[in-house]
Design an enzyme around this catalytic site. Structure first.
Site, short mmCIF file in Angstrom:
data_model
loop_
_atom_site.label_atom_id
_atom_site.label_comp_id
_atom_site.label_asym_id
_atom_site.label_seq_id
_atom_site.Cartn_x
_atom_site.Cartn_y
_atom_site.Cartn_z
N ASP A 72 8.89 3.35 -1.15
CA ASP A 72 8.12 3.10 0.06
C ASP A 72 6.77 2.51 -0.29
O ASP A 72 5.79 3.24 -0.43
CB ASP A 72 7.96 4.41 0.84
CG ASP A 72 7.21 4.26 2.14
OD1 ASP A 72 7.22 3.16 2.70
OD2 ASP A 72 6.60 5.25 2.59
N GLU A 83 -0.16 -0.48 5.77
CA GLU A 83 0.84 0.10 6.67
C GLU A 83 0.73 1.61 6.73
O GLU A 83 0.84 2.21 7.81
CB GLU A 83 2.25 -0.31 6.21
CG GLU A 83 3.36 0.03 7.20
CD GLU A 83 3.91 1.43 7.07
OE1 GLU A 83 4.57 1.91 8.01
OE2 GLU A 83 3.69 2.06 6.01
N ASP A 127 0.85 -1.20 0.00
CA ASP A 127 0.00 0.00 0.00
C ASP A 127 0.88 1.24 0.00
O ASP A 127 2.05 1.20 0.40
CB ASP A 127 -0.94 0.00 1.20
CG ASP A 127 -0.23 0.24 2.51
OD1 ASP A 127 0.68 -0.56 2.83
OD2 ASP A 127 -0.56 1.21 3.23
N HIS A 162 6.45 9.84 0.66
CA HIS A 162 5.25 10.54 1.12
C HIS A 162 5.07 11.91 0.45
O HIS A 162 4.04 12.55 0.65
CB HIS A 162 5.21 10.73 2.65
CG HIS A 162 5.09 9.44 3.41
ND1 HIS A 162 4.60 9.39 4.70
CD2 HIS A 162 5.38 8.17 3.09
CE1 HIS A 162 4.61 8.13 5.13
NE2 HIS A 162 5.09 7.38 4.16
#
Length: 451
Positions: A123, A156, A92, A423
């Site tokens: 990530d 996560e 995810d 992110h």
């Protein structure tokens, strides 16, 4: 990279790795099904499961976890009496934020200036590809000398705890002698690093209400209590003048004893604008790895475009609090909620709701597994000695696994070095890092099997 058969095999597999990461990145697997279709996450989960089956994994299963997402499990048996290593990653991803701000589409892996760009490239979809490369390299060079379990999580980034609760309900599933969490990163590209600590976190939603409904600011403004202003005052109380986190009763003066993060390097990594000061006190490492840090993640209020001259009756915010090792996340949550209630002005009605929590983590870097990893990284990164650093982020599963399996060694490595900008917009992965860390993981498994 120094020449050795494992390194040569990984190098030859890099074009295949890029093609596979391209496929995996194309799934918009954000585990917030109000924003993205659940089918995108299910597609990514099935892709991971198919990849494990193709590598000869047994018992491959899509695990329906209590938060409504799926984690993927597989088992690859090793030689008789071999040690067992659990490899972790998550498929995810964070939402891409402002897609228009990306130089290239976030869900299309794109090579630019020697890096591969795409949401999840570092990530942590790249982490799963790293595990595949390491195993393939060992298969081509004498075989995998340990039994391998793989678990690839589906939520996560949301912090909703599905896999943690599943693991607690099925404690036999993830038992292993050592666990390699592929969701961290080198302190700097080219500097091999294991992550020794993780901050925990808590997410709290705050609602402030003052009126039965919005009011005309000309007729009532100046006496009618403004919920948005009240909320702003509450949020402001969470930081001191220098920007340090100030939650009543929460210690914020611990120091980091280890690898330091030079301030100028941090400014460059964080892309701080010229003339803008860093916040907080102490060293950068203190602030990132040893002390709590509050962040306002979002505020529900009228947007500037289309705003009317009104006194707001209600306002809402989402607050994140990162907590360092040695600090209990549940206790920190209570202190944060009590602080918010105590600092709400004008008798405004306030409510708080915890929506996510994970404990901090500290690894035992003196364990035999770390010695095996140090030896492997020295080969994968010639001339470099393995470093231990902290990481400000959270991987809630780590503490769950540490509690379930107290004798198990846990190592954290991964592809999220500062240039990766995880992110954020324009997330990317360094193919050189992917190649080196895959070699390191393969050699670690070999070293560990012989230890």
């Amino acid at each position: 990279m120094s020449s050795n058969p494992v390194a040569e095999t990984v190098a030859s597999l890099m074009p295949r790795a890029k093609a596979e990461l391209t496929e995996l990145v194309s799934f918009k697997s954000v585990a917030d099904f109000d924003q993205y279709p659940k089918s995108e996450s299910e597609g990514a989960a099935n892709w991971v499961a198919d990849a494990l089956r193709a590598e000869g994994f047994q018992d491959v299963a899509l695990l329906d976890t209590p938060d409504g997402t799926q984690s993927v499990y597989g088992y690859l048996p090793g030689p008789e009496d071999a040690k067992t290593v659990l490899l972790y990653a998550h498929y995810d991803v964070q939402p891409p934020l402002d897609e228009a701000a990306w130089a290239t589409p976030p869900f299309e892996l794109t090579e630019r200036d020697g890096r591969w760009y795409g949401r999840g490239s570092a990530d942590c979809k790249g982490g799963f590809i790293m595990h595949l490369l390491a195993l393939r390299a060992l298969k081509a060079n004498g075989g995998v000398p340990v039994s391998v379990k793989v678990i690839v999580e589906g939520s996560e980034e949301q912090g909703t705890g599905g896999l943690e609760r599943y693991a607690e309900e099925h404690p036999e599933l993830l038992t292993a002698d050592t666990i390699v969490i592929g969701d961290a990163g080198n302190f700097r590209a080219g500097l091999p690093t294991v992550t020794a600590t993780l901050r925990g976190m808590t997410l709290v939603r705050v609602q402030v209400d003052t009126l039965e409904g919005n009011l005309h600011s000309g007729q009532f403004g100046g006496a009618a209590p403004d919920a948005l202003s009240a909320l702003i005052r509450v949020l402001d109380s969470l930081r001191s003048e220098d920007g340090s986190t100030t939650v009543d009763g929460l210690a914020a003066d611990a120091q980091w004893d280890g690898l330091q993060y030079e301030e100028e390097a941090f400014r460059q990594d964080a892309k701080v604008l010229d003339g803008v000061e860093l916040i907080g006190s102490g060293t950068v490492a203190d602030r990132l790895w040893a002390r709590p840090a509050v962040t306002v993640l979002g505020i529900d209020c009228p947007p500037v475009v289309g705003a009317t001259p009104s006194v707001q009756a209600g306002a809402r915010a989402l607050i994140s609090l990162r907590v360092p090792p040695g600090m209990d996340a549940a206790e920190a949550t209570k202190l944060l909620q009590a602080h918010v209630e105590a600092h709400t002005p004008w008798g405004a009605r306030v409510s708080t709701e915890q929506i996510g929590q994970g404990q901090a983590f500290r690894a035992d870097t003196s364990s035999p597994a770390y010695a095996s990893m140090a030896e492997a990284m020295a080969v994968a990164y010639p001339g470099q000695e393995m470093q231990s650093a902290g990481m400000g982020g959270s991987i809630p599963l780590c503490n769950t696994l540490a509690s379930l399996y107290p004798q198990t060694e846990i190592l954290l490595i991964g592809l999220s070095e500062p240039e990766a900008q995880i992110h954020a917009v324009n997330e990317s992965v360094s193919p050189d890092e992917l190649e080196r860390l895959s070699v390191a993981e393969a050699l670690f498994l070999r070293n560990y099997a012989a230890s």
